[in-house]
Design an enzyme around this catalytic site. Structure first.
Site, mmCIF file in Angstrom:
data_model
loop_
_atom_site.group_PDB
_atom_site.id
_atom_site.type_symbol
_atom_site.label_atom_id
_atom_site.label_comp_id
_atom_site.label_asym_id
_atom_site.label_seq_id
_atom_site.Cartn_x
_atom_site.Cartn_y
_atom_site.Cartn_z
ATOM 1 N N LYS A 96 21.952 -33.566 27.305
ATOM 2 C CA LYS A 96 20.875 -33.834 28.239
ATOM 3 C C LYS A 96 20.609 -32.589 29.091
ATOM 4 O O LYS A 96 21.543 -31.805 29.326
ATOM 5 C CB LYS A 96 21.171 -35.060 29.099
ATOM 6 C CG LYS A 96 22.350 -34.879 30.078
ATOM 7 C CD LYS A 96 21.913 -34.250 31.389
ATOM 8 C CE LYS A 96 23.089 -33.839 32.205
ATOM 9 N NZ LYS A 96 22.704 -33.074 33.411
ATOM 10 N N SER A 113 28.048 -19.807 18.893
ATOM 11 C CA SER A 113 27.822 -19.480 20.292
ATOM 12 C C SER A 113 27.880 -17.969 20.472
ATOM 13 O O SER A 113 28.676 -17.291 19.811
ATOM 14 C CB SER A 113 28.869 -20.162 21.175
ATOM 15 O OG SER A 113 28.625 -19.920 22.535
ATOM 16 N N ARG A 114 27.065 -17.460 21.372
ATOM 17 C CA ARG A 114 27.081 -16.019 21.633
ATOM 18 C C ARG A 114 28.332 -15.588 22.383
ATOM 19 O O ARG A 114 28.809 -14.465 22.214
ATOM 20 C CB ARG A 114 25.844 -15.615 22.436
ATOM 21 C CG ARG A 114 24.530 -15.706 21.670
ATOM 22 C CD ARG A 114 23.369 -15.266 22.549
ATOM 23 N NE ARG A 114 23.235 -16.136 23.720
ATOM 24 C CZ ARG A 114 22.421 -15.882 24.742
ATOM 25 N NH1 ARG A 114 21.711 -14.762 24.763
ATOM 26 N NH2 ARG A 114 22.345 -16.729 25.755
ATOM 27 N N ASP A 150 19.048 -31.170 37.106
ATOM 28 C CA ASP A 150 20.045 -31.211 36.041
ATOM 29 C C ASP A 150 21.042 -32.345 36.299
ATOM 30 O O ASP A 150 21.283 -33.165 35.399
ATOM 31 C CB ASP A 150 20.759 -29.865 35.908
ATOM 32 C CG ASP A 150 21.803 -29.889 34.811
ATOM 33 O OD1 ASP A 150 21.429 -29.710 33.645
ATOM 34 O OD2 ASP A 150 22.991 -30.106 35.124
ATOM 35 N N ILE A 163 30.144 -27.480 29.443
ATOM 36 C CA ILE A 163 30.041 -28.890 29.069
ATOM 37 C C ILE A 163 30.653 -29.129 27.693
ATOM 38 O O ILE A 163 31.256 -30.179 27.439
ATOM 39 C CB ILE A 163 28.573 -29.380 29.119
ATOM 40 C CG1 ILE A 163 28.517 -30.903 29.053
ATOM 41 C CG2 ILE A 163 27.739 -28.760 28.006
ATOM 42 C CD1 ILE A 163 29.144 -31.606 30.227
#
Length: 308
Positions: A90, A36-37, A168, A14
């Site tokens: 979201k 971010s990993r 979702d 996303i």
């Protein structure tokens, strides 16, 4: 006006599909870092987590939290305590109660907290809300059916506790319904279908009512192949309204009123910039509350196993 310096936390699908291009196209924001990993953005400094981001990047104003909902609360607390404005992808959290301390902390820090519902920024939603505002609504029907393999390939977290399963995408429909209806509704019944090998539902049937009685129904399904369906129909004393393509197309009594492009995330970032300028927050828990109610009162049914 100096652009707002923003960082993205959680560089997944996303973020790459929507947040990065929307920030790049916005005159209000400048993407200065990511955390971010597993992901990064070409040409943008990257850090393994939000703690490292805050330690290494001295001057930035806001973060967009795009990781799954489970760890989002802790990251939001960390960002707010550091005095950063926070945008929540979201759903805004894994539970309703998570939002309470975030709202209080944002107010205490005098920073903006924005719980985004991107479908509310679809091209036809605002005009649908305006048209329904003065009309007697007889019934509402939601059909939200898509192919999970297309939209969430290999995203195992979405099937785990706190991942929401079919809710979702389904929560996008609920975010539109709660925005356009002039009266509040509440869930009265639900059936959730769980694959035998998953802990989150793959389909759901929902019934809603208001003070006058049953008023709305919704079908969510993640098993639809071919053309995808994102439709909301409302029947009123003055005619029928149809929102299609996730809210981008609006038809009233068979006449096309709006046929818009996908600019939902551009709308989100315009709204976030306005909130930051005004030092205000926007956190609407209603779509998440309907999902929580479905898990509380819904009947659970088990269906065949699902494999990616």
């Amino acid at each position: 006006m100096t652009p707002i310096r923003i960082a993205i936390v959680g560089v997944g699908k996303i973020a790459r599909d929507q947040h990065v291009p929307s920030i790049a196209a916005s005159a209000d924001f400048d993407l200065v870092a990511t955390a971010s990993r597993h992901g990064s953005v070409d040409g943008v400094p990257s850090y393994p987590d939000i703690e490292a981001l805050l330690e290494k990047v001295e001057h930035f104003d806001a973060v967009a939290l795009c990781m799954p909902p489970g760890p989002r609360h802790a990251a939001a607390l960390t960002a707010l305590r550091a005095g950063k404005h926070v945008l929540l992808e979201k759903p805004p959290g894994a539970t309703l109660s998570e939002l309470d301390d975030l709202v209080a902390l944002a107010a205490g820090q005098r920073v903006s907290l924005f719980a985004t519902w991107h479908s509310r920024f679809a091209a036809g939603v605002a005009q649908a809300k305006q048209w329904l505002a003065s009309r007697n609504i007889r019934s509402v029907r939601v059909d939200w059916k898509e192919d999970v393999r297309k939209w969430h390939p290999g995203q195992a977290w979405i099937w785990e506790p706190g991942g929401f399963g079919v809710f979702d995408p389904g929560i996008n429909a609920l975010s539109i319904v709660t925005e356009i209806l002039p009266m509040p509704i509440h869930l009265t019944a639900a059936t959730l279908q769980f694959p035998e090998n998953r802990t989150q539902p793959i389909a759901a049937e929902l019934t809603f009512a208001d003070a006058a009685g049953e008023r709305a129904t919704a079908t969510f399904d993640w098993r639809q192949t071919g053309p995808q369906t994102w439709d909301i129909r409302a029947s009123t004393d003055d005619g029928d309204l149809l929102l299609q393509s996730g809210g981008a197309r609006l038809t009233i009594d068979g006449k096309m009123v709006v046929d818009g492009r996908d600019e939902e995330y551009a709308g989100i970032y315009r709204r976030f910039a306005g909130l930051i300028a005004a030092r205000e927050s926007d956190v609407d828990p209603r779509p998440l509350r309907h999902v929580a109610d479905a898990f509380m009162v819904g009947r659970h049914a088990f269906v065949e196993p699902f494999e990616d």
